[in-house]
Design a protein around this motif. Structure first.
Motif, mmCIF file in Angstrom:
data_model
loop_
_atom_site.group_PDB
_atom_site.id
_atom_site.type_symbol
_atom_site.label_atom_id
_atom_site.label_comp_id
_atom_site.label_asym_id
_atom_site.label_seq_id
_atom_site.Cartn_x
_atom_site.Cartn_y
_atom_site.Cartn_z
ATOM 1 N N UNK A 85 -4.224 12.116 -15.717
ATOM 2 C CA UNK A 85 -4.955 12.190 -16.974
ATOM 3 C C UNK A 85 -5.197 13.665 -17.315
ATOM 4 N N UNK A 86 -5.752 13.954 -18.485
ATOM 5 C CA UNK A 86 -5.956 15.363 -18.863
ATOM 6 C C UNK A 86 -6.856 16.147 -17.915
ATOM 7 N N UNK A 87 -7.630 15.458 -17.094
ATOM 8 C CA UNK A 87 -8.549 16.117 -16.153
ATOM 9 C C UNK A 87 -7.925 16.298 -14.774
ATOM 10 N N UNK A 88 -6.691 15.790 -14.570
ATOM 11 C CA UNK A 88 -6.024 15.918 -13.278
ATOM 12 C C UNK A 88 -6.212 14.742 -12.345
ATOM 13 N N UNK A 89 -6.927 13.694 -12.780
ATOM 14 C CA UNK A 89 -7.079 12.496 -11.960
ATOM 15 C C UNK A 89 -5.741 11.773 -11.878
ATOM 16 N N UNK A 90 -5.423 11.211 -10.720
ATOM 17 C CA UNK A 90 -4.163 10.505 -10.513
ATOM 18 C C UNK A 90 -4.334 9.012 -10.765
ATOM 19 N N UNK A 91 -3.431 8.472 -11.587
ATOM 20 C CA UNK A 91 -3.335 7.034 -11.815
ATOM 21 C C UNK A 91 -1.976 6.632 -11.257
ATOM 22 N N UNK A 92 -1.953 5.757 -10.271
ATOM 23 C CA UNK A 92 -0.702 5.326 -9.656
ATOM 24 C C UNK A 92 -0.415 3.893 -10.062
ATOM 25 N N UNK A 93 0.750 3.682 -10.648
ATOM 26 C CA UNK A 93 1.217 2.336 -10.970
ATOM 27 C C UNK A 93 1.987 1.846 -9.757
ATOM 28 N N UNK A 94 1.656 0.640 -9.285
ATOM 29 C CA UNK A 94 2.234 0.116 -8.054
ATOM 30 C C UNK A 94 2.912 -1.214 -8.343
ATOM 31 N N UNK A 95 4.198 -1.273 -8.022
ATOM 32 C CA UNK A 95 4.954 -2.530 -8.103
ATOM 33 C C UNK A 95 5.213 -2.988 -6.671
ATOM 34 N N UNK A 96 4.514 -4.028 -6.241
ATOM 35 C CA UNK A 96 4.725 -4.552 -4.888
ATOM 36 C C UNK A 96 6.062 -5.271 -4.853
ATOM 37 N N UNK A 97 6.857 -4.987 -3.842
ATOM 38 C CA UNK A 97 8.195 -5.553 -3.749
ATOM 39 C C UNK A 97 8.179 -6.915 -3.070
ATOM 40 N N UNK A 98 9.085 -7.787 -3.488
ATOM 41 C CA UNK A 98 9.209 -9.111 -2.879
ATOM 42 C C UNK A 98 9.416 -8.950 -1.378
ATOM 43 N N UNK A 99 8.665 -9.722 -0.614
ATOM 44 C CA UNK A 99 8.772 -9.645 0.845
ATOM 45 C C UNK A 99 7.898 -8.581 1.464
ATOM 46 N N UNK A 100 7.239 -7.760 0.615
ATOM 47 C CA UNK A 100 6.344 -6.732 1.141
ATOM 48 C C UNK A 100 5.065 -7.352 1.663
ATOM 49 N N UNK A 101 4.176 -6.537 2.185
ATOM 50 C CA UNK A 101 2.953 -7.069 2.755
ATOM 51 C C UNK A 101 2.021 -7.650 1.722
#
Length: 123
Positions: free
Chosen positions: A102-118
């Motif tokens: 974001x403009x303040x440097x905060x991290x936003x992580x988009x996560x796609x869990x994969x089939x068969x993952x935990x």
């Protein structure tokens, strides 16, 4: 212990700029103003909220992860909204990630869990 709700809080210095950016990130305006002067909140899904508030003296930066069906598709959508999103990267057998700041440097992580993952969210 039962948890019924999750609230992630992002601390920012420039609230109006951040509120506009998060509206673009999420593709819609905020859902609530719990503290009219200093907070805007988006209900991500029932019981899960992302709130953006003014940073206090002791507040640090924030990291938020959002689970999405497709990290690559989410990246393309964000780029179409004018938000710079990094190239996707993958941990084999677990998840694909896309990071934005974001403009303040905060991290936003988009996560796609994969089939068969935990944590297979596609099941």
């Amino acid at each position: 212990m039962q948890i019924h709700e999750l609230i992630a809080t992002v601390f920012v210095d420039d609230k109006p700029r951040a509120w506009e950016w998060y509206s673009r990130l999420l593709g819609r305006p905020w859902d609530a103003e719990p503290d009219q002067a200093g907070c805007r909140a988006w209900e991500i899904r029932p019981g899960s909220w992302l709130q953006v508030v003014g940073r206090g003296e002791d507040d640090a930066s924030t990291s938020v992860a959002l689970a999405v069906p497709s990290a690559t598709a989410a990246r393309h959508e964000l780029r179409s909204r004018g938000i710079d999103a990094a190239e996707p990267w993958t941990i084999d057998g677990f998840a694909t990630f896309v990071e934005v700041r974001d403009p303040e440097g905060n991290t936003i992580t988009l996560v796609e869990h994969l089939a068969g993952g935990t944590r297979d969210l596609h099941a």
